[in-house]
Design a protein around this motif. Structure first.
Motif, PDB file in Angstrom:
ATOM      1  N   SER A  13       0.819  -1.209   0.000  1.00 27.66           N
ATOM      2  CA  SER A  13       0.000   0.000   0.000  1.00 27.66           C
ATOM      3  C   SER A  13       0.855   1.263   0.000  1.00 27.66           C
ATOM      4  O   SER A  13       0.532   2.240  -0.690  1.00 27.66           O
ATOM      5  N   ALA A  73       2.366   3.210   7.574  1.00 30.01           N
ATOM      6  CA  ALA A  73       1.780   1.993   6.999  1.00 30.01           C
ATOM      7  C   ALA A  73       2.409   0.749   7.593  1.00 30.01           C
ATOM      8  O   ALA A  73       2.483  -0.293   6.936  1.00 30.01           O
ATOM      9  N   LEU A 103      -2.599   4.206   8.319  1.00 31.21           N
ATOM     10  CA  LEU A 103      -3.349   3.132   7.679  1.00 31.21           C
ATOM     11  C   LEU A 103      -3.758   2.104   8.723  1.00 31.21           C
ATOM     12  O   LEU A 103      -2.924   1.424   9.311  1.00 31.21           O
ATOM     13  N   LEU A 156      -8.928   0.487   6.289  1.00 32.42           N
ATOM     14  CA  LEU A 156      -8.919  -0.232   5.024  1.00 32.42           C
ATOM     15  C   LEU A 156      -9.623  -1.570   5.149  1.00 32.42           C
ATOM     16  O   LEU A 156      -9.481  -2.269   6.153  1.00 32.42           O
ATOM     17  N   ILE A 193      -6.713   2.997  -2.359  1.00 32.46           N
ATOM     18  CA  ILE A 193      -6.036   3.410  -1.122  1.00 32.46           C
ATOM     19  C   ILE A 193      -5.154   4.616  -1.415  1.00 32.46           C
ATOM     20  O   ILE A 193      -5.171   5.623  -0.694  1.00 32.46           O
ATOM     21  N   ALA A 197      -5.810   8.372   0.000  1.00 31.16           N
ATOM     22  CA  ALA A 197      -4.770   8.926   0.871  1.00 31.16           C
ATOM     23  C   ALA A 197      -4.262  10.257   0.343  1.00 31.16           C
ATOM     24  O   ALA A 197      -4.076  11.218   1.116  1.00 31.16           O
TER      25      ALA A 197
END
Length: 298
Positions: A13, A73, A103, A156, A193, A197
């Motif tokens: 991601s 992340a 995330l 997510l 994603i 973001a």
């Protein structure tokens, strides 16, 4: 506005977010645990830094000092590794910082019996990993309040995209159609994603946002659609009670909910892949479904 984006955890991601930022003309740096993987990041355009949860290097500190937008992340363990190693640095040594994105996962909602949930719904995390995410969310939001900086929590759903999807699983022979009545899951394409973001980063918007597709669907339907695209028979149906599964895999089926994405849409985001059919059709049509370029573990 040109960003200097730093990504703790430039994995699947994180690299998608980096590509989106780079396409917009922004500078991107990111971390990896592995010296071998650090050689890959510059090929994408990411300035690499090694980070294993210990204190950041002098070079990383210099990069963070000029960072305007921060994305985290990396999954937490017993404690969030970024907060454990760099909370004081973020608070005291990042004068240019304007926005933080974290995330997380829709797993923090736990089980809602198949009902719809949104960002105002009660969090009932069941698994240990979801409880850790829930704790980390609160810590990041608290840090944002302390710093008077916007912190966006991106919850997510199940992530898929090139190299990581039902088509690949069918090719590998690992796809299964496990049937649990009334069970549904939401999903999210990795490019959405990245798009969501970057929208939040550009707007410098804080708060909690579900980053998920429009259509919660039974998992066996996804496998069947992928098989139809490939022109192969779908794997046989297996009753959930009869399926051999790891404890982690089985735990996912213990949480049943439909997750709303209305809030991120309200900011103007339009999903590129609003459902699994749109996404799998595009992956198959474009020939990118098996592309493992962006799936190396970081």
């Amino acid at each position: 506005m040109t960003m200097r984006l730093f990504i703790f955890g430039a994995g699947y991601s994180g690299r998608a977010i980096a590509r989106e930022a780079l396409a917009g003309g922004h500078a991107v740096a990111g971390t990896t645990r592995s010296p071998e993987n650090a050689k890959v990041l510059p090929q994408i355009g990411i300035r690499p830094f090694l980070f294993d949860g210990s204190a950041p290097s002098a070079e990383m500190l210099a990069e963070l000092a000029g960072t305007t937008h921060l994305v985290v992340a990396i999954a937490p363990g017993e404690a969030d590794p970024v907060l454990a190693a760099a909370e004081d640095i973020i608070a005291r040594s990042m004068p240019a910082l304007r926005w933080i994105g974290y995330l997380s996962t829709v797993g923090v909602y736990g089980d809602h019996g198949g009902e719809w949930v949104d960002e105002q719904s009660e969090c009932r995390p069941v698994s240990r990993r979801s409880r850790q995410r829930d704790d980390a969310e609160r810590q990041w939001l608290a840090l944002g309040e302390t710093l008077s900086k916007p912190v966006a929590i991106l919850r997510l759903s199940g992530i898929y995209g090139p190299g990581r999807n039902a088509l690949v699983n069918l090719q590998k022979g690992t796809a299964r159609r496990i049937i649990k009545p009334d069970q549904v899951f939401n999903r999210i394409h990795v490019d959405d994603i990245a798009g969501a973001a970057m929208l939040l980063a550009k707007q410098e918007t804080g708060g909690v946002f579900n980053i998920t597709d429009d259509e919660p669907a039974p998992p066996q339907d996804v496998v069947a659609h992928a098989a139809a695209l490939m022109g192969v028979p779908p794997p046989p149906e297996i009753a959930f009670d009869d399926a051999e599964m790891t404890p982690m895999a089985r735990s996912f089926y213990g949480e049943n909910k439909r997750v709303s994405n209305a809030r991120i849409k309200g900011l103007g985001y339009r999903f590129r892949f609003p459902d699994y059919r749109t996404a799998l059709d595009a992956l198959w049509r474009n020939g990118t479904w098996a592309d493992a370029q962006s799936t190396a573990p970081f």
